[in-house]
Design a protein around this motif. Structure first.
Motif, mmCIF file in Angstrom:
data_model
loop_
_atom_site.group_PDB
_atom_site.id
_atom_site.type_symbol
_atom_site.label_atom_id
_atom_site.label_comp_id
_atom_site.label_asym_id
_atom_site.label_seq_id
_atom_site.Cartn_x
_atom_site.Cartn_y
_atom_site.Cartn_z
ATOM 1 N N THR A 90 35.330 3.032 5.238
ATOM 2 C CA THR A 90 36.626 2.686 5.816
ATOM 3 C C THR A 90 36.496 2.496 7.319
ATOM 4 O O THR A 90 36.008 3.374 8.030
ATOM 5 N N ALA A 91 36.923 1.321 7.786
ATOM 6 C CA ALA A 91 36.784 0.983 9.202
ATOM 7 C C ALA A 91 37.392 -0.388 9.445
ATOM 8 O O ALA A 91 37.731 -1.114 8.500
ATOM 9 N N ILE A 92 37.512 -0.731 10.713
ATOM 10 C CA ILE A 92 37.802 -2.112 11.084
ATOM 11 C C ILE A 92 36.457 -2.818 11.219
ATOM 12 O O ILE A 92 35.568 -2.327 11.910
ATOM 13 N N TYR A 93 36.331 -3.949 10.564
ATOM 14 C CA TYR A 93 35.094 -4.711 10.583
ATOM 15 C C TYR A 93 35.264 -5.928 11.486
ATOM 16 O O TYR A 93 36.223 -6.698 11.338
ATOM 17 N N TYR A 94 34.318 -6.096 12.406
ATOM 18 C CA TYR A 94 34.347 -7.184 13.375
ATOM 19 C C TYR A 94 33.155 -8.100 13.156
ATOM 20 O O TYR A 94 32.044 -7.635 12.890
ATOM 21 N N CYS A 95 33.376 -9.404 13.302
ATOM 22 C CA CYS A 95 32.220 -10.293 13.315
ATOM 23 C C CYS A 95 31.902 -10.670 14.760
ATOM 24 O O CYS A 95 32.794 -10.730 15.613
ATOM 25 N N VAL A 96 30.639 -10.888 15.001
ATOM 26 C CA VAL A 96 30.131 -11.130 16.352
ATOM 27 C C VAL A 96 29.138 -12.273 16.315
ATOM 28 O O VAL A 96 28.598 -12.605 15.261
ATOM 29 N N ALA A 97 28.910 -12.867 17.479
ATOM 30 C CA ALA A 97 27.964 -13.987 17.558
ATOM 31 C C ALA A 97 27.190 -13.927 18.858
ATOM 32 O O ALA A 97 27.667 -13.397 19.868
ATOM 33 N N ASP A 98 26.002 -14.500 18.812
ATOM 34 C CA ASP A 98 25.163 -14.539 20.003
ATOM 35 C C ASP A 98 24.207 -15.710 19.889
ATOM 36 O O ASP A 98 23.720 -16.022 18.805
ATOM 37 N N THR A 99 23.913 -16.339 21.030
ATOM 38 C CA THR A 99 23.017 -17.492 21.009
ATOM 39 C C THR A 99 21.554 -17.093 21.077
ATOM 40 O O THR A 99 20.696 -17.776 20.552
ATOM 41 N N ARG A 100 21.259 -15.997 21.733
ATOM 42 C CA ARG A 100 19.859 -15.588 21.931
ATOM 43 C C ARG A 100 19.734 -14.108 21.588
ATOM 44 O O ARG A 100 19.608 -13.266 22.459
ATOM 45 N N LEU A 101 19.765 -13.832 20.299
ATOM 46 C CA LEU A 101 19.758 -12.456 19.840
ATOM 47 C C LEU A 101 18.425 -11.781 20.102
ATOM 48 O O LEU A 101 17.368 -12.306 19.760
ATOM 49 N N LEU A 102 18.487 -10.623 20.719
ATOM 50 C CA LEU A 102 17.315 -9.769 20.844
ATOM 51 C C LEU A 102 17.298 -8.884 19.610
ATOM 52 O O LEU A 102 18.042 -7.897 19.525
ATOM 53 N N VAL A 103 16.468 -9.257 18.663
ATOM 54 C CA VAL A 103 16.532 -8.674 17.328
ATOM 55 C C VAL A 103 16.396 -7.164 17.343
ATOM 56 O O VAL A 103 17.088 -6.450 16.613
ATOM 57 N N SER A 104 15.536 -6.651 18.182
ATOM 58 C CA SER A 104 15.306 -5.206 18.198
ATOM 59 C C SER A 104 16.544 -4.429 18.620
ATOM 60 O O SER A 104 16.635 -3.225 18.388
ATOM 61 N N LEU A 105 17.506 -5.132 19.225
ATOM 62 C CA LEU A 105 18.716 -4.465 19.707
ATOM 63 C C LEU A 105 19.961 -4.944 18.971
ATOM 64 O O LEU A 105 21.074 -4.764 19.456
ATOM 65 N N TRP A 106 19.799 -5.518 17.790
ATOM 66 C CA TRP A 106 20.941 -6.127 17.123
ATOM 67 C C TRP A 106 22.043 -5.123 16.817
ATOM 68 O O TRP A 106 23.202 -5.489 16.726
ATOM 69 N N GLY A 107 21.701 -3.893 16.662
ATOM 70 C CA GLY A 107 22.689 -2.884 16.303
ATOM 71 C C GLY A 107 23.506 -2.344 17.463
ATOM 72 O O GLY A 107 24.398 -1.508 17.259
ATOM 73 N N LEU A 108 23.232 -2.827 18.671
ATOM 74 C CA LEU A 108 23.987 -2.370 19.843
ATOM 75 C C LEU A 108 25.113 -3.338 20.156
ATOM 76 O O LEU A 108 24.884 -4.539 20.284
ATOM 77 N N PRO A 109 26.328 -2.848 20.320
ATOM 78 C CA PRO A 109 27.448 -3.739 20.629
ATOM 79 C C PRO A 109 27.208 -4.586 21.879
ATOM 80 O O PRO A 109 27.621 -5.752 21.919
ATOM 81 N N SER A 110 26.560 -4.033 22.879
ATOM 82 C CA SER A 110 26.370 -4.753 24.133
ATOM 83 C C SER A 110 25.440 -5.952 23.993
ATOM 84 O O SER A 110 25.381 -6.808 24.874
#
Length: 125
Positions: A90-110
């Motif tokens: 149970t939570a609010i689910y958000y979708c996000v996008a990025d052009t140059r994803l740093l894969v090792s940090l994908w789990g960080l909101p920033s």
């Protein structure tokens, strides 16, 4: 860049939902698209993401085997299939996008540049 999440709702434990993230203002197949969630009183946490080119997917350990992320480039939409849902999902689910994803940090909101408004998922009997 706009992201619109939909598909949330109330579901019983063990049930399923499919969330959609409709992208506009950009061609989503060239972006990494992800999902985060935030439960009351908790920090936002990464759930899953899918890279643009290649479509490699990543999942948080707590959803592996239960959630599946996919994309339909023709519809500029990314989906998150939620199965075997638990009350703790149970939570609010958000979708996000990025052009140059740093894969090792994908789990960080920033890590993510663009955020859509969320959709509420409630798992309760």
């Amino acid at each position: 860049v706009q992201l619109q999440a939909s598909g949330g709702g109330l579901v019983q434990p063990g049930g399923s939902l499919r969330l959609s993230c409709a992208a506009s203002g950009f061609t989503s197949e060239y972006y990494a698209i992800g999902w985060f969630r935030q439960a009351p009183g908790k920090e936002r946490e990464g759930v899953s993401c899918i890279r643009g080119v290649g479509g490699i997917t990543y999942y948080a350990d707590f959803v592996k085997g239960r959630f599946t992320i996919s994309r339909d480039n023709a519809k500029n939409t990314v989906y998150l299939e939620l199965n075997s849902l638990k009350p703790e999902d149970t939570a609010i689910y958000y979708c996000v996008a990025d052009t140059r994803l740093l894969v090792s940090l994908w789990g960080l909101p920033s890590t993510w540049d663009y955020w859509g408004k969320g959709t509420q998922v409630t798992v309760s009997s």
